[in-house]
Design an enzyme around this catalytic site. Structure first.
Site, mmCIF file in Angstrom:
data_model
loop_
_atom_site.group_PDB
_atom_site.id
_atom_site.type_symbol
_atom_site.label_atom_id
_atom_site.label_comp_id
_atom_site.label_asym_id
_atom_site.label_seq_id
_atom_site.Cartn_x
_atom_site.Cartn_y
_atom_site.Cartn_z
ATOM 1 N N THR A 506 0.802 -1.218 0.000
ATOM 2 C CA THR A 506 0.000 0.000 0.000
ATOM 3 C C THR A 506 0.838 1.272 0.000
ATOM 4 O O THR A 506 0.469 2.258 -0.611
ATOM 5 C CB THR A 506 -0.874 0.003 1.266
ATOM 6 N N ARG A 685 -7.352 14.543 2.745
ATOM 7 C CA ARG A 685 -6.000 14.919 2.343
ATOM 8 C C ARG A 685 -5.243 13.670 1.907
ATOM 9 O O ARG A 685 -5.204 12.667 2.631
ATOM 10 C CB ARG A 685 -5.290 15.538 3.534
ATOM 11 N N PRO A 689 0.075 11.235 -3.541
ATOM 12 C CA PRO A 689 -0.842 11.032 -4.665
ATOM 13 C C PRO A 689 -0.459 9.850 -5.549
ATOM 14 O O PRO A 689 -1.330 9.145 -6.042
ATOM 15 C CB PRO A 689 -0.723 12.334 -5.465
ATOM 16 N N LYS A 690 0.835 9.629 -5.700
ATOM 17 C CA LYS A 690 1.246 8.502 -6.537
ATOM 18 C C LYS A 690 0.717 7.181 -5.958
ATOM 19 O O LYS A 690 0.178 6.332 -6.675
ATOM 20 C CB LYS A 690 2.785 8.471 -6.577
ATOM 21 N N GLU A 762 -9.624 0.761 0.343
ATOM 22 C CA GLU A 762 -10.803 -0.013 -0.041
ATOM 23 C C GLU A 762 -11.779 0.811 -0.865
ATOM 24 O O GLU A 762 -12.675 0.254 -1.510
ATOM 25 C CB GLU A 762 -11.493 -0.553 1.215
HETATM 26 N N1 MCN Z 1 -3.006 6.969 1.338
HETATM 27 C C1 MCN Z 1 -2.785 8.298 1.036
HETATM 28 N N2 MCN Z 1 -3.542 9.272 1.634
HETATM 29 C C2 MCN Z 1 -4.493 8.960 2.554
HETATM 30 C C3 MCN Z 1 -4.700 7.610 2.898
HETATM 31 C C4 MCN Z 1 -3.929 6.623 2.283
HETATM 32 O O1 MCN Z 1 -1.933 8.608 0.204
HETATM 33 N N3 MCN Z 1 -5.216 9.909 3.104
HETATM 34 C C5 MCN Z 1 -2.267 5.898 0.625
HETATM 35 C C6 MCN Z 1 -0.977 5.483 1.334
HETATM 36 O O2 MCN Z 1 -0.026 5.098 0.373
HETATM 37 C C7 MCN Z 1 -1.421 4.261 2.155
HETATM 38 C C8 MCN Z 1 -2.458 3.641 1.234
HETATM 39 O O3 MCN Z 1 -3.073 4.744 0.542
HETATM 40 O O4 MCN Z 1 -0.363 3.381 2.400
HETATM 41 C C9 MCN Z 1 -3.546 2.817 1.939
HETATM 42 O O5 MCN Z 1 -3.988 3.483 3.076
HETATM 43 P P1 MCN Z 1 -5.317 3.087 3.879
HETATM 44 O O6 MCN Z 1 -6.513 3.420 3.084
HETATM 45 O O7 MCN Z 1 -5.199 3.647 5.239
HETATM 46 O O8 MCN Z 1 -5.278 1.473 3.966
HETATM 47 P P2 MCN Z 1 -4.393 0.581 4.967
HETATM 48 O O9 MCN Z 1 -3.048 1.112 5.079
HETATM 49 O O10 MCN Z 1 -5.190 0.297 6.199
HETATM 50 O O11 MCN Z 1 -4.266 -0.764 4.087
HETATM 51 C C10 MCN Z 1 -5.283 -1.735 4.048
HETATM 52 C C11 MCN Z 1 -6.210 -1.554 2.858
HETATM 53 C C12 MCN Z 1 -7.191 -2.628 2.846
HETATM 54 S S1 MCN Z 1 -8.204 -2.723 4.190
HETATM 55 C C13 MCN Z 1 -7.248 -3.550 1.831
HETATM 56 S S2 MCN Z 1 -8.428 -4.764 1.856
HETATM 57 C C14 MCN Z 1 -6.305 -3.475 0.747
HETATM 58 C C15 MCN Z 1 -5.802 -2.103 0.523
HETATM 59 O O12 MCN Z 1 -5.435 -1.509 1.656
HETATM 60 N N4 MCN Z 1 -5.445 -4.495 0.514
HETATM 61 C C16 MCN Z 1 -4.381 -4.278 -0.329
HETATM 62 N N5 MCN Z 1 -4.958 -1.951 -0.528
HETATM 63 C C17 MCN Z 1 -4.137 -2.977 -0.882
HETATM 64 N N6 MCN Z 1 -3.101 -2.785 -1.723
HETATM 65 C C18 MCN Z 1 -2.245 -3.800 -1.974
HETATM 66 N N7 MCN Z 1 -1.203 -3.560 -2.802
HETATM 67 N N8 MCN Z 1 -2.399 -5.028 -1.434
HETATM 68 C C19 MCN Z 1 -3.444 -5.297 -0.627
HETATM 69 O O13 MCN Z 1 -3.582 -6.490 -0.084
HETATM 70 MO MO1 MOS Z 2 -9.440 -4.787 4.168
HETATM 71 S S1 MOS Z 2 -10.812 -6.132 3.432
HETATM 72 O O1 MOS Z 2 -10.373 -4.215 5.541
HETATM 73 O O2 MOS Z 2 -8.306 -5.886 4.927
#
Ligand code: MCN
Ligand code: MOS
Length: 796
Positions: A506, A685, A689-690, A762
């Site tokens: 992620t 926020r 972005p990438k 998600e």
């Molecule tokens: N991000 C951002 N700005 C924000 C929030 C997030 O730029 N305001 C970017 C960041 O790079 C961050 C990523 O998005 O690392 C994901 O952030 P977030 O939405 O908080 O998700 P989590 O870190 O909790 O990751 C889990 C989420 C879930 S629940 C699933 S399901 C899923 C997902 O992430 N599984 C993934 N994306 C995935 N991506 C990959 N490559 N592999 C998975 O298994």
């Molecule tokens: Mo994501 S399905 O909440 O790990």
């Protein structure tokens, strides 16, 4: 309609990413209502690290093959385990003949329920539907589903264990299984907690001028991450180390400690790199219990990897679901009633929830609502989380039904949605924190060229291809859990950030480096982040799309404390060249602390530590409420009880998205191709972005797969998953994926998270299947309410 779509907004503006947004507008943001830490940074001249399109910190390691995954740890004296799975869906194991297998070369031990491994039952993170299963393997002769672990073969090599596993002979006494949720013997169980009810939906629907009603189904789906499940268990005395591909090492540690009947302090779980999980690595699954127990019994490290087919029944994916949804509206398209009844299948003796009603009760204003959800136990492995459990399927039904309503009242689907705009959270009756959905409709429609759509089905074509344009909205809630973070500034200039959180691919490594860099004004590349180890500071789950917000908040705070401590030392320690200066006259600039008014270079952070005779400055902070006990901290890192919902702060905080897709349908063959996808997202926020774009795009591609390809085929005779391989379980490949444009319409939301971000991971998948199904209807005039949309459904 027309004033909504302003053609003067050009594509570049629409494609604005948070590069400009975050770095220029929000740099130096230090207000932190959630942690009660509102003081602005002293001497902040930002280099704008947050919001930067920094490349993935661990990307090079992965490309060069240097990132070690769980299965790749080399440990001397390691044994190999191979699981044997049942071949009937229900009944008892009456005999297991291991005599031939035991004599096979290299075999060390074979475990079955007759010579049980010592595994205690574990309570998952919360009661009822905790993204995992209660099943404790090899403890009894009961077969609950086809593909359940019933034996473990351990040998000196993987090949020997595989060969011996094929020699284990099992006999069964079969009982009648419930394979299908519509089996008359199946027993639906209502889940009252998931009900949303206000007004009198039934009579309002009966008297509504316009009604649409449909049944929407989704098949069993599987997460199929690139890296299948594998773990290595390694005991040393009473201490157990587990290399396990995990979205949450703290949660895994909790469950493993319970299984092994040892204190959590004796268990260490390590998961620095993960080849995807999408929800299925939230908890350790039963094979991990077998590996740990067998390793203990044999006194040697043990590796257990599931084959790809075994991953289809070694744990569950998204359950089959069905939803009956009825919308009642005025002739002008104003909703008067919503009635929604959905179910998901679950294991015969376990609970998994895929709440079909989660988005129904949130998205649109309606005076009358009745939404209910049930579970139906069948003979399957307990299903689990798969990207946006609940929101995903809920949106498929609701956003398809809204498209049907748009046609029924003769309105553009965006106009229909605007007429039913929910000005606050209709269920919780509290304001939204931010809801840039209108901006999303406009930006998405403009970028897509929606105004050029002829709404008439089958009206747009190119040669033999019918062209369909469809749209749908989506949403995902903001979850919050407090956690800890550590930052170390070394005298040689290295800066380290440490957290027990994980990076699924992620971008956690990268955004945490950016966060520290932002506060200390150093290049992002100079910050090294360590993750995925229970020896590191306690962190919540990478699930529910919350880790980014939770951990950036914690790291920001730690970096700020470090910054203030550096300033204090610089001005108060006689050995500092800045001794005696006023803190407010100092700035952090490019890795140095400098006087803001006077010329002069100040001193590098590392130079200051050397001048003071210090090796390092080490700060650990957290985002817990003041007075949080050790038990609270453990609860946050090991369970769900500290997790706060989207509506916990007096406002309702969610991410929002809008999808526009173009499909081409071959009139003769019924083949559907997605030609273009445009989506606008409000994730608050954006930290990078990438990476956020990559997440959104990944979610959209997964949604494309859900709409057109993914379907677990269950043999009705015996509950076997017929297509349990990546050759037969079809997911999108590059050739299926069209041009994808994502547009960021978010603004910082400080009521949602400490630094203003909302959920990303998600969000991207939510609404995609409905948008594609709506586009297919527009192309063909055929409404497909059963996923996936395959050619047989279009031709029949
Ligand atoms: N991000 C951002 N700005 C924000 C929030 C997030 O730029 N305001 C970017 C960041 O790079 C961050 C990523 O998005 O690392 C994901 O952030 P977030 O939405 O908080 O998700 P989590 O870190 O909790 O990751 C889990 C989420 C879930 S629940 C699933 S399901 C899923 C997902 O992430 N599984 C993934 N994306 C995935 N991506 C990959 N490559 N592999 C998975 O298994
Ligand atoms: Mo994501 S399905 O909440 O790990």
């Amino acid at each position: 309609m027309n004033e909504l779509f302003n053609p003067d907004i050009d594509r570049r503006t629409l494609l604005k990413t948070a590069v400009a947004g975050s770095a220029v507008m929000y740099a130096g943001l230090a207000f932190n209502p959630l942690t009660g830490d509102a003081a602005p940074l002293v001497g902040k001249e930002s280099n704008g690290s947050l919001g930067e399109r920094a490349p993935r910190q661990e990307g090079g390691l992965k490309v060069r093959g240097e990132a070690r995954y769980a299965i790749e740890q080399a440990i001397d004296g390691m044994l190999y385990g191979v699981a044997v799975q049942s071949t009937i869906p229900a009944g008892r194991v009456t005999g297991i003949d291991t005599s031939v297998a035991e004599k096979a070369p290299g075999v060390v031990a074979i475990y079955t329920h007759l010579n049980r491994l010592a595994i205690q039952p574990a309570i998952p993170f919360i009661k009822g539907g905790a993204a995992t299963e209660n099943f404790t393997p090899l403890q009894d002769d009961l077969v609950r589903w086809n593909g359940q672990h019933i034996a473990l073969v351990v040998a000196e090599s993987f090949e020997q264990a595989t060969e011996a596993a094929s020699l284990v002979k099992v006999s069964y006494e079969q009982t009648q299984a419930i394979i299908d949720p519509d089996d008359p013997r199946a027993n639906p169980q209502p889940i009252d907690d998931l009900q949303a009810k206000w007004g009198d939906a039934k009579s309002a629907l009966a008297s509504a001028a316009v009604k649409v009603e449909g049944v929407y189904t989704t098949p069993r789906e599987y997460n199929v991450p690139m890296e299948p499940h594998a773990c290595i268990a390694h005991w040393s005395g009473d201490n157990l180390t587990v290399y396990e591909s995990s979205q949450w090492v703290g949660g895994a540690r909790n469950v493993i400690a319970q299984w092994m009947g040892v204190d959590m302090a004796n268990v260490r779980v390590i998961s620095p790199f993960i080849g995807g999980g999408f929800g299925c690595k939230v908890a350790p699954h039963p094979h991990v219990a077998m590996a740990c127990a067998a390793s203990k019994a044999l006194g040697r490290p043990l590796k257990l990897s599931l084959t790809r087919p075994q991953t289809f029944t070694g744990y569950g994916g998204r359950p089959r679901t069905s939803q009956r949804l009825a919308l009642g509206a005025t002739k002008q398209g104003v909703l008067v009633s919503v009635m929604h009844q959905g179910w998901n299948e679950t294991a015969i003796d376990d609970t998994h929830l895929e709440p079909s009603t989660s988005v129904t009760a949130l998205m649109y204003a309606t005076p009358n609502m009745l939404a209910r959800h049930s579970i139906i136990p069948v003979n399957t492995v307990n299903p689990g989380w798969m990207r946006a459990p609940g929101e995903n399927i809920s949106t498929f039904a609701l956003e398809t039904a809204m498209d049907e309503l748009a046609y029924a009242v003769g309105l553009d689907p965006i106009e229909l949605r605007l007429r039913n705009w929910a000005s606050q959270d209709p269920k919780a009756n509290i304001p939204w924190s931010t809801r840039r959905l209108r901006e999303g409709y406009i930006a998405g429609a403009n970028a897509f060229g929606w105004a050029n759509r002829n709404p008439q089905p089958r009206s747009m074509r190119e040669g033999r291809e019918l062209i369909g344009w469809g749209m749908a909205a989506g949403t995902y809630p903001i979850w919050r859990t407090p956690g800890e973070a550590k930052i170390i500034i070394h005298r040689d200039g290295r800066i380290e950030v440490l957290s027990g959180g994980t990076d699924l691919g992620t971008g956690t490594y990268t955004i945490l480096a950016q966060t520290a860099a932002e506060v200390l004004d150093v290049p992002t590349s100079s910050v090294k982040v360590s993750l995925g180890d229970t020896d590191l500071p306690r962190a919540p789950i990478a699930g529910g799309s919350q880790l980014a917000n939770n951990l950036t908040g914690a790291v920001y705070k730690a970096a700020k404390v470090a910054r203030n401590e550096l300033l204090r030392l610089a001005t108060t320690d006689p050995k500092s060249p800045l001794h005696g200066m006023d803190v407010s006259n100092l700035v952090f600039k490019s890795g140095r602390i400098k006087p803001s008014q006077r010329p002069g270079d100040g001193i590098a952070l590392a130079g200051l530590l050397r001048a003071l005779g210090k090796d390092r400055l080490e700060i650990t902070t957290d985002t817990f409420k003041a007075g949080a006990t050790e038990a609270d901290r453990n609860a946050a890192a090991h369970g769900f009880s500290q997790m706060q919902s989207a509506t916990s702060g007096g406002v309702s905080a969610h991410s929002w998205g809008v999808h526009f897709v173009e499909v081409r349908v071959d009139e003769d063959f019924g083949t559907v191709r997605v030609k273009r996808m445009v989506a606008a997202f409000d994730s608050g926020r954006v930290y990078n972005p990438k990476l956020a774009e990559s997440q959104w795009i990944g979610g959209m591609i997964m949604g494309l797969g859900q709409a057109l390809f993914e379907e677990g085929q269950i043999d009705r005779r015996d509950g076997r998953v017929v297509n349990a391989s990546l050759a037969d379980y079809v997911v999108p490949v590059n050739a299926d994926v069209p041009e994808i444009v994502t547009i960021d319409v978010g603004i910082p939301d400080l009521q949602a998270s400490a630094l203003g971000g909302k959920a990303v991971g998600e969000l991207g998948i939510v609404g995609v299947a409905a948008a594609i199904s709506n586009a297919v209807y527009h192309a063909t005039g055929k409404r497909i309410r059963d996923l996936p949309i395959t050619m047989d459904k279009l031709l029949s």
